[in-house]
Design a protein around this motif. Structure first.
Motif, PDB file in Angstrom:
ATOM      1  N   UNK A   1       1.100  -1.635   0.001  1.00 18.87           N
ATOM      2  CA  UNK A   1       0.039  -0.261   0.033  1.00 18.87           C
ATOM      3  C   UNK A   1       0.670   1.045   0.335  1.00 18.87           C
ATOM      4  N   UNK A   2       2.299   0.764   0.765  1.00 17.37           N
ATOM      5  CA  UNK A   2       2.578   2.501   0.809  1.00 17.37           C
ATOM      6  C   UNK A   2       3.754   2.570  -0.016  1.00 17.37           C
ATOM      7  N   UNK A   3       4.290   1.916  -1.170  1.00 21.04           N
ATOM      8  CA  UNK A   3       4.595   1.814  -2.084  1.00 21.04           C
ATOM      9  C   UNK A   3       3.922   2.135  -3.494  1.00 21.04           C
ATOM     10  N   UNK A   4       2.873   1.337  -3.385  1.00 23.27           N
ATOM     11  CA  UNK A   4       1.805   2.084  -4.557  1.00 23.27           C
ATOM     12  C   UNK A   4       1.243   3.977  -4.032  1.00 23.27           C
ATOM     13  N   UNK A   5       1.811   4.455  -3.098  1.00 20.11           N
ATOM     14  CA  UNK A   5       1.177   5.693  -3.018  1.00 20.11           C
ATOM     15  C   UNK A   5       1.933   6.466  -4.207  1.00 20.11           C
ATOM     16  N   UNK A   6       0.360   7.267  -4.856  1.00 20.09           N
ATOM     17  CA  UNK A   6       1.325   8.167  -5.983  1.00 20.09           C
ATOM     18  C   UNK A   6       2.698   9.346  -5.518  1.00 20.09           C
ATOM     19  N   UNK A   7       2.651   9.515  -6.223  1.00 23.13           N
ATOM     20  CA  UNK A   7       4.148  10.389  -5.813  1.00 23.13           C
ATOM     21  C   UNK A   7       5.632  10.281  -5.305  1.00 23.13           C
ATOM     22  N   UNK A   8       5.472   8.572  -5.066  1.00 24.57           N
ATOM     23  CA  UNK A   8       6.160   8.200  -4.175  1.00 24.57           C
ATOM     24  C   UNK A   8       7.879   8.599  -4.714  1.00 24.57           C
ATOM     25  N   UNK A   9       9.178   8.865  -4.220  1.00 28.05           N
ATOM     26  CA  UNK A   9      10.454   9.012  -4.372  1.00 28.05           C
ATOM     27  C   UNK A   9      11.558   8.242  -5.197  1.00 28.05           C
ATOM     28  N   UNK A  10      11.615   7.286  -5.712  1.00 27.48           N
ATOM     29  CA  UNK A  10      12.340   5.643  -5.871  1.00 27.48           C
ATOM     30  C   UNK A  10      13.517   6.148  -6.565  1.00 27.48           C
ATOM     31  N   UNK A  11      13.666   7.442  -7.128  1.00 26.48           N
ATOM     32  CA  UNK A  11      15.483   7.650  -7.243  1.00 26.48           C
ATOM     33  C   UNK A  11      16.932   7.068  -6.506  1.00 26.48           C
TER      34      UNK A  11
ATOM     35  N   UNK B   1      15.273  -4.495   4.466  1.00 27.11           N
ATOM     36  CA  UNK B   1      17.244  -4.062   5.427  1.00 27.11           C
ATOM     37  C   UNK B   1      17.243  -2.678   5.410  1.00 27.11           C
ATOM     38  N   UNK B   2      18.468  -2.204   6.862  1.00 28.34           N
ATOM     39  CA  UNK B   2      18.313  -1.841   6.725  1.00 28.34           C
ATOM     40  C   UNK B   2      19.244  -0.552   5.917  1.00 28.34           C
ATOM     41  N   UNK B   3      18.585   0.578   5.192  1.00 22.03           N
ATOM     42  CA  UNK B   3      19.329   1.833   3.449  1.00 22.03           C
ATOM     43  C   UNK B   3      19.025   0.453   2.338  1.00 22.03           C
ATOM     44  N   UNK B   4      17.685  -0.672   2.622  1.00 20.20           N
ATOM     45  CA  UNK B   4      17.530  -1.136   1.592  1.00 20.20           C
ATOM     46  C   UNK B   4      16.269  -0.044   0.745  1.00 20.20           C
ATOM     47  N   UNK B   5      16.182  -1.251   0.147  1.00 16.52           N
ATOM     48  CA  UNK B   5      15.437  -0.148  -1.285  1.00 16.52           C
ATOM     49  C   UNK B   5      13.504   0.155  -0.424  1.00 16.52           C
ATOM     50  N   UNK B   6      13.198  -0.472   0.519  1.00 19.46           N
ATOM     51  CA  UNK B   6      12.214  -0.271   0.760  1.00 19.46           C
ATOM     52  C   UNK B   6      12.278   1.461   1.737  1.00 19.46           C
ATOM     53  N   UNK B   7      13.158   0.906   2.154  1.00 23.20           N
ATOM     54  CA  UNK B   7      13.529   2.383   3.295  1.00 23.20           C
ATOM     55  C   UNK B   7      13.688   3.706   2.229  1.00 23.20           C
TER      56      UNK B   7
ATOM     57  N   UNK C   1      10.104   9.055   0.639  1.00 25.09           N
ATOM     58  CA  UNK C   1       8.402   9.721   0.036  1.00 25.09           C
ATOM     59  C   UNK C   1       8.054  10.450   1.426  1.00 25.09           C
ATOM     60  N   UNK C   2       8.827  10.093   2.874  1.00 25.94           N
ATOM     61  CA  UNK C   2       7.747  11.026   4.143  1.00 25.94           C
ATOM     62  C   UNK C   2       7.213   9.832   4.788  1.00 25.94           C
ATOM     63  N   UNK C   3       7.466   8.269   4.405  1.00 28.31           N
ATOM     64  CA  UNK C   3       7.081   8.169   5.419  1.00 28.31           C
ATOM     65  C   UNK C   3       7.911   6.730   5.801  1.00 28.31           C
ATOM     66  N   UNK C   4       9.020   7.057   6.575  1.00 37.89           N
ATOM     67  CA  UNK C   4      10.251   6.389   6.719  1.00 37.89           C
ATOM     68  C   UNK C   4      10.119   5.877   8.666  1.00 37.89           C
ATOM     69  N   UNK C   5       9.177   6.343   9.264  1.00 38.06           N
ATOM     70  CA  UNK C   5       8.540   6.054  10.390  1.00 38.06           C
ATOM     71  C   UNK C   5       7.790   4.372   9.804  1.00 38.06           C
TER      72      UNK C   5
END
Length: 90
Positions: free
Chosen positions: A14-24, A60-66, A72-76
């Motif tokens: 759900x979080x990864x699907x949010x519009x406006x996420x930054x994948x850079x 993982x810490x500093x992995x792709x999802x993190x 994208x503002x949902x680190x917590x």
């Protein structure tokens, strides 16, 4: 374990699907690539009952999802999901 793990994967999807996420800063090319990879891994969990090692890398810490989460503002929210992942996949 499978039900709990599948719940974590559904929540992170759900979080990864949010519009406006930054994948850079992640290894994902874009939203579709991230969802495709996560969906394939989720299906492996669902059908085999095993945890693919690739999931441990994604969480993982500093992995792709993190990386996506932080930029994208949902680190917590990610940290909460990562804790849940670690609980079901020690």
């Amino acid at each position: 374990m499978n039900a709990a793990l599948l719940a974590v994967l559904a929540d992170v999807r759900v979080l990864l699907a949010r519009p406006g996420n930054d994948f850079a800063w992640s290894s994902f090319l874009d939203r579709d690539a991230a969802l495709t990879e996560l969906d394939a891994l989720t299906e492996r969990v669902r059908t085999s009952g095993e945890v693919p090692s690739a999931l441990r890398i994604l969480f993982a810490p500093t992995g792709p999802i993190q990386e996506v989460a932080i930029s994208s503002g949902w680190g917590d929210a990610f940290l909460t999901l990562a804790d849940r992942f670690d609980e079901v996949c020690p």
